[in-house]
Design a protein around this motif. Structure first.
Motif, PDB file in Angstrom:
ATOM      1  N   LYS A 203      49.629  27.439  48.703  1.00 13.29           N
ATOM      2  CA  LYS A 203      50.605  27.487  47.802  1.00 13.29           C
ATOM      3  C   LYS A 203      50.878  29.282  46.755  1.00 13.29           C
ATOM      4  O   LYS A 203      51.741  29.048  46.402  1.00 13.29           O
ATOM      5  CB  LYS A 203      50.044  26.247  46.298  1.00 13.29           C
ATOM      6  N   SER A 204      49.194  29.474  46.914  1.00 11.60           N
ATOM      7  CA  SER A 204      49.454  30.386  46.162  1.00 11.60           C
ATOM      8  C   SER A 204      48.068  31.509  45.851  1.00 11.60           C
ATOM      9  O   SER A 204      47.712  31.214  46.238  1.00 11.60           O
ATOM     10  CB  SER A 204      50.408  30.311  44.604  1.00 11.60           C
ATOM     11  N   ILE A 205      48.167  32.914  46.042  1.00 13.13           N
ATOM     12  CA  ILE A 205      47.396  33.769  46.139  1.00 13.13           C
ATOM     13  C   ILE A 205      47.359  34.317  44.351  1.00 13.13           C
ATOM     14  O   ILE A 205      48.556  34.710  44.247  1.00 13.13           O
ATOM     15  CB  ILE A 205      47.009  34.138  46.652  1.00 13.13           C
ATOM     16  N   ALA A 206      46.564  35.024  43.340  1.00 13.86           N
ATOM     17  CA  ALA A 206      46.435  34.847  41.863  1.00 13.86           C
ATOM     18  C   ALA A 206      45.114  36.235  41.895  1.00 13.86           C
ATOM     19  O   ALA A 206      43.804  35.727  42.442  1.00 13.86           O
ATOM     20  CB  ALA A 206      45.987  34.107  41.063  1.00 13.86           C
ATOM     21  N   LEU A 207      45.783  37.035  41.043  1.00 12.94           N
ATOM     22  CA  LEU A 207      44.381  37.986  40.523  1.00 12.94           C
ATOM     23  C   LEU A 207      43.791  37.649  39.450  1.00 12.94           C
ATOM     24  O   LEU A 207      44.704  37.907  38.605  1.00 12.94           O
ATOM     25  CB  LEU A 207      45.040  39.617  41.372  1.00 12.94           C
ATOM     26  N   VAL A 208      42.531  37.824  39.935  1.00 10.18           N
ATOM     27  CA  VAL A 208      42.255  37.142  37.834  1.00 10.18           C
ATOM     28  C   VAL A 208      40.062  38.099  37.685  1.00 10.18           C
ATOM     29  O   VAL A 208      39.482  38.487  38.502  1.00 10.18           O
ATOM     30  CB  VAL A 208      40.914  35.915  38.197  1.00 10.18           C
ATOM     31  N   VAL A 209      41.171  38.744  36.608  1.00  8.52           N
ATOM     32  CA  VAL A 209      40.595  39.999  36.126  1.00  8.52           C
ATOM     33  C   VAL A 209      40.376  39.472  34.597  1.00  8.52           C
ATOM     34  O   VAL A 209      41.325  38.836  33.343  1.00  8.52           O
ATOM     35  CB  VAL A 209      41.636  40.983  36.021  1.00  8.52           C
ATOM     36  N   ALA A 210      38.971  39.455  34.554  1.00  8.56           N
ATOM     37  CA  ALA A 210      38.974  38.907  32.774  1.00  8.56           C
ATOM     38  C   ALA A 210      39.883  40.364  31.691  1.00  8.56           C
ATOM     39  O   ALA A 210      39.949  40.607  31.796  1.00  8.56           O
ATOM     40  CB  ALA A 210      36.782  39.552  31.960  1.00  8.56           C
TER      41      ALA A 210
ATOM     42  N   GLY B 236      37.188  50.087  39.743  1.00  5.62           N
ATOM     43  CA  GLY B 236      35.804  49.534  38.864  1.00  5.62           C
ATOM     44  C   GLY B 236      36.340  48.186  38.525  1.00  5.62           C
ATOM     45  O   GLY B 236      34.861  47.613  37.424  1.00  5.62           O
ATOM     46  N   ALA B 237      37.401  47.755  38.326  1.00  6.09           N
ATOM     47  CA  ALA B 237      37.122  46.663  37.481  1.00  6.09           C
ATOM     48  C   ALA B 237      36.787  44.954  38.563  1.00  6.09           C
ATOM     49  O   ALA B 237      36.863  45.431  39.643  1.00  6.09           O
ATOM     50  CB  ALA B 237      38.800  46.305  37.952  1.00  6.09           C
ATOM     51  N   THR B 238      35.878  44.425  38.481  1.00  2.00           N
ATOM     52  CA  THR B 238      35.101  42.931  39.097  1.00  2.00           C
ATOM     53  C   THR B 238      36.891  42.507  39.044  1.00  2.00           C
ATOM     54  O   THR B 238      37.493  41.900  37.339  1.00  2.00           O
ATOM     55  CB  THR B 238      33.959  42.889  37.495  1.00  2.00           C
ATOM     56  N   TYR B 239      37.059  41.594  40.120  1.00  3.14           N
ATOM     57  CA  TYR B 239      38.105  40.886  39.635  1.00  3.14           C
ATOM     58  C   TYR B 239      37.998  39.477  41.042  1.00  3.14           C
ATOM     59  O   TYR B 239      36.657  39.876  41.600  1.00  3.14           O
ATOM     60  CB  TYR B 239      39.299  41.410  40.433  1.00  3.14           C
ATOM     61  N   SER B 240      38.653  38.476  40.782  1.00  2.00           N
ATOM     62  CA  SER B 240      38.468  38.125  41.949  1.00  2.00           C
ATOM     63  C   SER B 240      39.723  37.004  42.154  1.00  2.00           C
ATOM     64  O   SER B 240      41.058  37.269  41.697  1.00  2.00           O
ATOM     65  CB  SER B 240      37.220  36.097  41.700  1.00  2.00           C
ATOM     66  N   LEU B 241      40.400  36.301  43.338  1.00  2.00           N
ATOM     67  CA  LEU B 241      41.416  35.351  43.968  1.00  2.00           C
ATOM     68  C   LEU B 241      40.314  34.520  43.725  1.00  2.00           C
ATOM     69  O   LEU B 241      39.602  33.346  44.017  1.00  2.00           O
ATOM     70  CB  LEU B 241      40.990  36.556  45.121  1.00  2.00           C
ATOM     71  N   ARG B 242      42.296  33.665  43.366  1.00  2.00           N
ATOM     72  CA  ARG B 242      41.977  32.105  43.162  1.00  2.00           C
ATOM     73  C   ARG B 242      43.299  31.942  44.434  1.00  2.00           C
ATOM     74  O   ARG B 242      44.608  31.818  44.292  1.00  2.00           O
ATOM     75  CB  ARG B 242      42.387  32.046  41.673  1.00  2.00           C
ATOM     76  N   ILE B 243      42.584  31.098  44.496  1.00  2.00           N
ATOM     77  CA  ILE B 243      43.540  30.351  46.233  1.00  2.00           C
ATOM     78  C   ILE B 243      44.070  29.055  46.304  1.00  2.00           C
ATOM     79  O   ILE B 243      43.491  28.166  45.061  1.00  2.00           O
ATOM     80  CB  ILE B 243      43.313  30.585  47.442  1.00  2.00           C
ATOM     81  N   SER B 244      44.913  28.259  45.987  1.00  2.00           N
ATOM     82  CA  SER B 244      45.620  27.556  45.455  1.00  2.00           C
ATOM     83  C   SER B 244      46.110  26.828  47.038  1.00  2.00           C
ATOM     84  O   SER B 244      47.124  27.698  47.399  1.00  2.00           O
ATOM     85  CB  SER B 244      45.971  27.141  44.347  1.00  2.00           C
ATOM     86  N   PHE B 245      45.745  25.510  46.706  1.00  2.00           N
ATOM     87  CA  PHE B 245      46.463  25.173  49.111  1.00  2.00           C
ATOM     88  C   PHE B 245      46.568  23.370  48.111  1.00  2.00           C
ATOM     89  O   PHE B 245      45.732  22.737  47.580  1.00  2.00           O
ATOM     90  CB  PHE B 245      45.555  25.154  50.053  1.00  2.00           C
TER      91      PHE B 245
END
Length: 195
Positions: free
Chosen positions: A67-74, A100-109
């Motif tokens: 469905k989607s992918i999101a870039l997640v940064v605090a 230098g930013a800390t990030y993660s990816l959130r995938i919805s499926f």
């Protein structure tokens, strides 16, 4: 010339993550439900995996719908790409990421119809046509449900420095142990000195 299925990965196309691992034979939900009926712990596992599989909404298309992918940064709003429409233009609208930013990816499926085993998300990062990084995430096995599943990758740190800044192309693939490719797309990432 034999017809080939474009949804199945070609032999040798992927690196083998676990040497010697052979995926189990693909089975239907009915076959799985009828296996090992006298094993109580396996019966509970199957019930948990298949919970919510009755009265399934079938949206058509492939068994796994990304469905989607999101870039997640605090401390920043999530930036989300919709993967249900035309994905060809995603490369032209890059995610902006501060060096230098800390990030993660959130995938919805969502999984529909059949159990999917060994679901993986792989992305390969290119800069000016040269591969600079590759990540592969094992998401696990999922039974069909009407609800959307989400998976968040472990946190990572964006590269920093003058040489790291610039535009990147990310080639992403959502696939399983049976070499079924559910979605294969490219998107853009740009690392900047500031947001």
């Amino acid at each position: 010339m034999a017809d080939t299925d474009p949804n199945v990965a070609k032999a040798g196309e992927e690196d083998e993550d676990t040497p010697g691992y052979k995926a189990p034979a693909q089975k239907t939900m009915e076959e799985i439900q009828n296996l090992d009926t006298n094993d109580e712990s396996l019966k509970k596992y199957k019930e948990a995996l298949l919970a919510g599989s009755k009265d399934m909404l079938d949206e058509g298309g492939r068994n796994v719908l990304v469905k989607s992918i999101a870039l997640v940064v605090a401390d920043r709003p999530d930036v989300t790409l919709n993967l249900t429409g035309d994905i060809s233009a995603l490369k032209e609208k890059p995610f902006i990421l501060k060096e230098g930013a800390t990030y993660s990816l959130r995938i919805s499926f969502r999984v529909q119809r059949e159990i999917v085993t060994g679901l993986k998300y792989t992305n390969v990062l290119y800069r000016k046509g040269v591969r600079v990084d590759k990540d592969s995430f094992m998401l696990g096995s999922y039974g069909p449900k009407n609800e959307v599943h989400t998976y968040t990758t472990p946190s990572d740190e964006a590269p920093s420095g003058m040489l790291a800044r610039g535009k990147y192309v990310v080639k992403s693939k959502f696939h399983d142990d049976d070499k079924n490719v559910y979605l294969d797309w490219e998107w853009g990432l740009e690392i900047k000195k500031d947001w």
